[in-house]
Design a protein around this motif. Structure first.
Motif, PDB file in Angstrom:
ATOM      1  N   ASN A  45       1.213  -1.385  -0.280  1.00 46.77           N
ATOM      2  CA  ASN A  45       0.017  -0.072   0.138  1.00 46.77           C
ATOM      3  C   ASN A  45       0.775   1.684  -0.195  1.00 46.77           C
ATOM      4  O   ASN A  45       1.456   1.349   0.806  1.00 46.77           O
ATOM      5  CB  ASN A  45      -0.793   0.200   1.419  1.00 46.77           C
ATOM      6  N   LYS A  46       0.732   2.019  -0.847  1.00 47.45           N
ATOM      7  CA  LYS A  46       1.648   3.081  -1.144  1.00 47.45           C
ATOM      8  C   LYS A  46       1.445   4.564  -0.032  1.00 47.45           C
ATOM      9  O   LYS A  46       2.203   5.062   0.276  1.00 47.45           O
ATOM     10  CB  LYS A  46       1.383   3.841  -2.920  1.00 47.45           C
ATOM     11  N   ASN A  49       3.420   2.872   3.432  1.00 50.57           N
ATOM     12  CA  ASN A  49       4.464   1.930   2.569  1.00 50.57           C
ATOM     13  C   ASN A  49       5.627   3.292   2.225  1.00 50.57           C
ATOM     14  O   ASN A  49       5.956   3.269   1.121  1.00 50.57           O
ATOM     15  CB  ASN A  49       5.544   0.743   2.465  1.00 50.57           C
ATOM     16  N   PRO A  50       6.088   4.170   2.870  1.00 52.15           N
ATOM     17  CA  PRO A  50       7.275   5.130   2.455  1.00 52.15           C
ATOM     18  C   PRO A  50       8.095   4.437   1.652  1.00 52.15           C
ATOM     19  O   PRO A  50       8.588   5.415   0.907  1.00 52.15           O
ATOM     20  CB  PRO A  50       8.080   5.723   3.968  1.00 52.15           C
ATOM     21  N   ALA A  51       8.893   3.357   1.579  1.00 46.13           N
ATOM     22  CA  ALA A  51       9.805   2.938   0.532  1.00 46.13           C
ATOM     23  C   ALA A  51       8.550   2.747  -1.131  1.00 46.13           C
ATOM     24  O   ALA A  51       9.789   3.351  -2.089  1.00 46.13           O
ATOM     25  CB  ALA A  51       9.910   2.011   0.116  1.00 46.13           C
ATOM     26  N   LEU A  52       7.628   2.297  -0.723  1.00 45.06           N
ATOM     27  CA  LEU A  52       6.709   3.551  -2.688  1.00 45.06           C
ATOM     28  C   LEU A  52       6.393   4.536  -2.748  1.00 45.06           C
ATOM     29  O   LEU A  52       6.429   4.919  -3.878  1.00 45.06           O
ATOM     30  CB  LEU A  52       5.808   1.959  -2.209  1.00 45.06           C
ATOM     31  N   ALA A  53       6.929   5.942  -1.759  1.00 47.16           N
ATOM     32  CA  ALA A  53       6.807   7.083  -2.286  1.00 47.16           C
ATOM     33  C   ALA A  53       7.784   7.537  -3.310  1.00 47.16           C
ATOM     34  O   ALA A  53       7.847   8.538  -4.596  1.00 47.16           O
ATOM     35  CB  ALA A  53       6.952   7.535  -1.526  1.00 47.16           C
ATOM     36  N   TYR A  54       9.407   6.594  -3.443  1.00 49.59           N
ATOM     37  CA  TYR A  54      10.310   7.271  -4.005  1.00 49.59           C
ATOM     38  C   TYR A  54      10.140   5.604  -5.386  1.00 49.59           C
ATOM     39  O   TYR A  54      11.866   5.786  -5.378  1.00 49.59           O
ATOM     40  CB  TYR A  54      11.049   7.786  -3.340  1.00 49.59           C
ATOM     41  N   GLU A  56       9.047   2.187  -7.089  1.00 43.69           N
ATOM     42  CA  GLU A  56       8.361   1.399  -8.095  1.00 43.69           C
ATOM     43  C   GLU A  56       7.428   0.173  -7.820  1.00 43.69           C
ATOM     44  O   GLU A  56       8.666  -0.217  -7.733  1.00 43.69           O
ATOM     45  CB  GLU A  56       7.923   1.711  -9.677  1.00 43.69           C
ATOM     46  N   ALA A  57       6.683  -0.649  -7.642  1.00 45.26           N
ATOM     47  CA  ALA A  57       6.896  -1.932  -7.584  1.00 45.26           C
ATOM     48  C   ALA A  57       5.376  -3.134  -8.221  1.00 45.26           C
ATOM     49  O   ALA A  57       4.075  -2.020  -8.074  1.00 45.26           O
ATOM     50  CB  ALA A  57       6.464  -2.530  -5.909  1.00 45.26           C
ATOM     51  N   LYS A  58       5.347  -3.507  -8.911  1.00 43.99           N
ATOM     52  CA  LYS A  58       4.538  -4.130  -9.115  1.00 43.99           C
ATOM     53  C   LYS A  58       4.683  -6.047  -9.269  1.00 43.99           C
ATOM     54  O   LYS A  58       5.105  -5.976  -9.091  1.00 43.99           O
ATOM     55  CB  LYS A  58       4.462  -3.722 -11.288  1.00 43.99           C
TER      56      LYS A  58
END
Length: 69
Positions: A45-46, A49-54, A56-58
């Motif tokens: 969940n963007k 999860n702060p890592a997804l702010a910078y 990309e994950a698919k």
């Protein structure tokens, strides 16, 4: 040989299938300790999860004709 269909996870049901896959794969392994589903959902969940702010994950799922849901 069965054809394998690879799809990108785009729905909540597909995300649930993606998260539960290891539980199905290792269901007969007495040493397997599954993750909490809530924790796994927050990883992808963007907003949580702060890592997804910078980054990309698919996520992807692979199905054969006999595995389709």
């Amino acid at each position: 040989m069965s054809e394998v269909k690879i799809i990108q996870v785009t729905t909540e049901k597909q995300l649930s299938d993606f998260i539960k896959f290891p539980m199905n794969l290792y269901k007969n392994n007495q040493n397997y300790v599954p993750s909490l589903i809530k924790d796994e959902k927050s990883i992808w969940n963007k907003e949580e999860n702060p890592a997804l702010a910078y980054s990309e994950a698919k996520q992807f799922l692979a199905y054969t004709e006999t595995m389709k849901s």
